[in-house]
Enzyme design. Structure first.
Site, short mmCIF file in Angstrom:
data_model
loop_
_atom_site.label_atom_id
_atom_site.label_comp_id
_atom_site.label_asym_id
_atom_site.label_seq_id
_atom_site.Cartn_x
_atom_site.Cartn_y
_atom_site.Cartn_z
CG HIS A 46 -5.53 -2.72 0.54
ND1 HIS A 46 -5.10 -2.29 -0.70
CD2 HIS A 46 -4.80 -2.01 1.46
CE1 HIS A 46 -4.16 -1.37 -0.56
NE2 HIS A 46 -3.96 -1.19 0.75
CB SER B 135 -0.97 -0.06 1.19
OG SER B 135 -2.01 0.86 1.05
CG ASP C 187 -7.02 -3.35 -3.10
OD1 ASP C 187 -7.62 -2.50 -2.42
OD2 ASP C 187 -5.79 -3.50 -3.07
#
Length: 254
Positions: free
Chosen positions: A230, A76, A202
């Site tokens: 995610h 991320s 996601d």
């Protein structure tokens, strides 16, 4: 602050926003079997002092603190920092693994596979009033659509409750980065071999964003985890570890 576990070729694991390095904890035994894992806490997380630097300076400090050549594995926001670090010091990065990654977290002209800036603004406003609840809400959001959402949410909430609280200034600055950082111009200049790992469902960085990013980076391939959100490395940890080992040319002992 950085922990080192295992022996072998160096790998660095870089966490994302709101969750410190404990997010990788369940994978460490398997990852450390054949590599030396450098477990990174970003400034203001865990026992790491808040350096109060900008995005690029943080990426530079990160790569400066690691041995080389190193495989950078970022998740991320951590993936964005890893990509920036690879652009700053390509000779120090032997491989780049981008998990749940995007070139821009927020929507921009010709980049619609992203979040509205208002989402980040709302989290920033909530963070000032209810920091603990805001991070828990973020955990719930990142697991939307995951086939194991309840299990992973419990696991990540436990990370929040049991680990040290991230510095408020570092959390706020991380949201600023998510709002402002745009790596679309940088991506084509990344020459490091690259593996993108992304969840099919996601909800934060949609799969189309990862597909576009994989097309931008010249030496990249994309692996999609069916049914994952995610955090694909928590949805299917065995596959994730296997992919990392294959990417680095590491194989179980005969």
């Amino acid at each position: 602050m950085m922990r080192r576990i295992g022996k072998g070729p160096p790998r660095a694991l870089i966490h994302g926003w709101g969750l410190g390095s404990a997010v990788w904890e369940s994978l460490l035994p398997a990852l450390a079997e054949r590599s030396q894992v450098h477990l990174v806490d970003l400034p203001g997380y865990g026992e790491a002092c808040d350096a109060a630097t900008d995005f690029t300076a943080t990426a530079q400090a990160l790569i400066d603190a690691l041995p080389h050549p190193v495989t950078l594995c970022g998740w991320s926001l951590g993936a964005m920092l890893a990509m920036r670090a690879a652009g700053l010091a390509p000779e120090r990065v032997g491989g780049l693994i981008l998990v749940g990654a995007t070139a821009s977290f927020t929507r921009r002209d010709n980049w619609c596979e992203a979040q509205e800036r208002q989402l980040v603004d709302d989290f920033a406003a909530s963070l000032g009033r209810q920091p603990k609840q805001t991070r828990q809400r973020f955990v719930a959001l990142l697991n939307q659509g995951d086939s194991q959402a309840r299990t992973i949410t419990r696991q990540l909430v436990a990370c929040l409750q049991e680990g040290p609280t991230a510095d408020a200034a570092a959390l706020a600055r991380g949201l600023d980065w998510l709002r402002e950082v745009d790596l679309r111009d940088l991506a084509p200049a990344v020459r490091t071999r690259c593996l993108l790992v992304h969840g099919e469902n996601d909800a934060l960085n949609p799969l189309p964003a990862a597909r576009r990013l994989a097309e931008m980076i010249p030496n990249a391939r994309l692996e999609v985890f069916a049914g994952a959100g995610h955090a694909p490395f928590l949805n299917d940890p065995e596959r994730f570890v296997r992919l990392l080992d294959e990417f680095d040319g590491l194989h179980p002992a005969a």
